[in-house]
Write an enzyme that holds these catalytic residues in place. Structure first.
Site, PDB file in Angstrom:
ATOM      1  N   ASP A  10       0.724  -0.970   0.153  1.00 54.54           N
ATOM      2  CA  ASP A  10      -0.123  -0.147  -0.023  1.00 54.54           C
ATOM      3  C   ASP A  10       1.004   1.195  -0.029  1.00 54.54           C
ATOM      4  O   ASP A  10       2.179   0.889   0.186  1.00 54.54           O
ATOM      5  CB  ASP A  10      -0.967  -0.091   1.429  1.00 54.54           C
ATOM      6  CG  ASP A  10      -1.766   1.286   1.232  1.00 54.54           C
ATOM      7  OD1 ASP A  10      -2.484   1.567   0.080  1.00 54.54           O
ATOM      8  OD2 ASP A  10      -1.699   1.820   2.407  1.00 54.54           O
ATOM      9  N   SER A  11       0.249   2.295  -0.182  1.00 56.16           N
ATOM     10  CA  SER A  11       1.238   3.454  -0.036  1.00 56.16           C
ATOM     11  C   SER A  11       1.461   3.888   1.173  1.00 56.16           C
ATOM     12  O   SER A  11       2.418   4.674   1.427  1.00 56.16           O
ATOM     13  CB  SER A  11       0.234   4.895  -0.592  1.00 56.16           C
ATOM     14  OG  SER A  11      -1.127   4.865  -0.091  1.00 56.16           O
ATOM     15  N   CYS A  73      -3.739  -1.034  -2.111  1.00 60.17           N
ATOM     16  CA  CYS A  73      -3.926   0.230  -2.267  1.00 60.17           C
ATOM     17  C   CYS A  73      -5.000   0.432  -3.314  1.00 60.17           C
ATOM     18  O   CYS A  73      -4.855   0.200  -4.674  1.00 60.17           O
ATOM     19  CB  CYS A  73      -2.642   1.213  -2.854  1.00 60.17           C
ATOM     20  SG  CYS A  73      -2.962   2.943  -3.114  1.00 60.17           S
ATOM     21  N   GLU A 152      -6.406   8.855   9.851  1.00 61.65           N
ATOM     22  CA  GLU A 152      -5.152   8.821  10.519  1.00 61.65           C
ATOM     23  C   GLU A 152      -4.870   9.712  11.491  1.00 61.65           C
ATOM     24  O   GLU A 152      -4.100   9.429  12.480  1.00 61.65           O
ATOM     25  CB  GLU A 152      -3.948   9.206   9.363  1.00 61.65           C
ATOM     26  CG  GLU A 152      -3.853   8.226   8.319  1.00 61.65           C
ATOM     27  CD  GLU A 152      -2.547   8.367   7.457  1.00 61.65           C
ATOM     28  OE1 GLU A 152      -1.739   8.972   7.737  1.00 61.65           O
ATOM     29  OE2 GLU A 152      -2.614   7.797   6.250  1.00 61.65           O
ATOM     30  N   CYS A 184     -11.205   3.106  -0.912  1.00 60.90           N
ATOM     31  CA  CYS A 184     -10.096   3.637  -0.613  1.00 60.90           C
ATOM     32  C   CYS A 184      -9.712   2.701   0.765  1.00 60.90           C
ATOM     33  O   CYS A 184     -10.624   2.412   1.805  1.00 60.90           O
ATOM     34  CB  CYS A 184     -10.154   5.038   0.132  1.00 60.90           C
ATOM     35  SG  CYS A 184      -8.609   5.649   0.908  1.00 60.90           S
ATOM     36  N   HIS A 186      -8.510   3.706   3.659  1.00 57.10           N
ATOM     37  CA  HIS A 186      -8.766   4.411   5.010  1.00 57.10           C
ATOM     38  C   HIS A 186     -10.398   4.211   5.283  1.00 57.10           C
ATOM     39  O   HIS A 186     -10.661   4.437   6.408  1.00 57.10           O
ATOM     40  CB  HIS A 186      -8.400   5.695   5.191  1.00 57.10           C
ATOM     41  CG  HIS A 186      -6.892   5.695   4.872  1.00 57.10           C
ATOM     42  ND1 HIS A 186      -6.204   5.195   3.878  1.00 57.10           N
ATOM     43  CD2 HIS A 186      -6.093   6.327   6.189  1.00 57.10           C
ATOM     44  CE1 HIS A 186      -4.807   5.594   4.208  1.00 57.10           C
ATOM     45  NE2 HIS A 186      -4.554   6.372   5.407  1.00 57.10           N
TER      46      HIS A 186
HETATM   47  N1  DGL Z   1      -3.832   3.893  -0.031  1.00 56.26           N
HETATM   48  C1  DGL Z   1      -4.778   4.874  -0.734  1.00 56.26           C
HETATM   49  C2  DGL Z   1      -5.863   4.239  -1.544  1.00 56.26           C
HETATM   50  O1  DGL Z   1      -6.486   3.255  -1.080  1.00 56.26           O
HETATM   51  C3  DGL Z   1      -5.218   5.964   0.037  1.00 56.26           C
HETATM   52  C4  DGL Z   1      -3.819   6.820   0.433  1.00 56.26           C
HETATM   53  C5  DGL Z   1      -3.025   7.469  -0.612  1.00 56.26           C
HETATM   54  O2  DGL Z   1      -3.799   8.356  -1.053  1.00 56.26           O
HETATM   55  O3  DGL Z   1      -2.105   7.183  -0.823  1.00 56.26           O
HETATM   56  O4  DGL Z   1      -6.047   4.776  -2.477  1.00 56.26           O
END
Ligand code: DGL
Length: 279
Positions: A10-11, A73, A152, A184, A186
């Site tokens: 993931d990012s 992600c 977060e 997403c 989060h």
């Molecule tokens: N992990 C990213 C997503 O699911 C969200 C956070 C980001 O923008 O990197 O799209």
């Protein structure tokens, strides 16, 4: 091969929502997680940049001899899956198709809402995946960029999150959707807030949970279920681990330590037959 770990990337910290569901639904599997915390967020970056990041993250995990790649992600899944499948000789599972499948299965009025980062919504990946399954479903999308920092910050149920959700979701409610895809990493943390704003008539589709369920498919088909007892997941990040450990602990609901810091510069992306061009 079955004894190898599943690689998840993931990012940053958000993909832990997917990891958490995988730990719950696939308790026999060993998991290796990479959070690209030095380059987060992906959601505001161009498809070309996200594709490059995704290839480098996958190269790092493939060098750890994982048996499968899970792209937790949504933003990376929405632009990089074909390229990942082309470059790496591994099963690759993203989060878009599992969420789309579930949405198609549960909508009754055939009006589905999708929320995600700017990048995910711009890519049109969710409407494409939903229409591939049922072209007659109407899909209404909205980017909700503030949800990531709110989650977060530990403010997923704060009144600020409620206000933001009211603003972002009003146009979707006006369209009469009965299903909302949380597109997403989060957003599962905001479920209570989203449920309060959307009301009981709207089903929330958690891509993280659906993805964990879908990962079982290729493992079963290829007879890759692990047979010995798994260790606690290994965690790698590309920045110093402090923030990841703190925020990640609250995402996972359990303290996180022993997170290792790595550099993706040395990860070599294998060559491929095709070149992927992205505008
Ligand atoms: N992990 C990213 C997503 O699911 C969200 C956070 C980001 O923008 O990197 O799209």
């Amino acid at each position: 091969m079955p004894e190898r770990a599943i690689g998840i990337f993931d990012s940053g910290v958000g993909g832990l929502t997917v990891l958490k569901e995988m730990m719950r639904l696939l308790p026999g599997e060993e998991l290796v997680y990479l959070g690209d915390t030095a380059r987060v967020p992906y959601g505001t970056k161009s498809p070309r940049t996200v594709l490059r990041y995704a290839l480098e993250a996958a190269a790092f995990l493939s060098e750890r001899h994982v048996k499968m790649l899970v792209v937790a992600c949504n933003t990376a899944s929405s632009v990089a899956l074909p390229a990942l499948a082309e470059h790496f000789n591994l099963p690759v599972v993203g989060v878009i198709e599992p969420g789309a499948r579930k949405a198609v299965a549960v909508t009754r009025c055939r009006k589905v809402g999708v929320i995600g980062t700017e990048g995910t919504i711009k890519s049109g990946a969710y409407p494409r995946a939903i229409h591939a399954l049922d072209p007659d479903i109407e899909v209404f999308s909205a980017p909700c960029p503030l949800f990531v920092p709110l989650a977060e910050e530990g403010w997923a149920e704060h009144r600020i999150a409620h206000l933001a959700a009211e603003e972002y979701l009003a146009p979707l409610l006006q369209r009469g959707i009965d299903t909302l895809v949380l597109g997403c990493t989060h957003y599962p943390l905001l479920k209570t807030t989203l449920r309060n704003v959307m009301g009981d008539g709207v089903e929330l589709v958690d891509s993280a949970e659906e993805t964990a369920l879908m990962v079982a498919g290729p493992l079963r088909e290829r007879d890759l279920f692990r047979r010995s007892h798994p260790a606690w997941p290994r965690f790698f990040v590309t920045d110093v681990p402090t923030r990841f450990e703190r925020v990640g602990g609250s995402f996972l609901g359990t303290p996180l330590h022993g997170v290792e810091s790595v550099d993706l510069d040395g990860a070599v992306v294998p060559a491929t037959r095709a070149e992927f061009s992205l505008r």
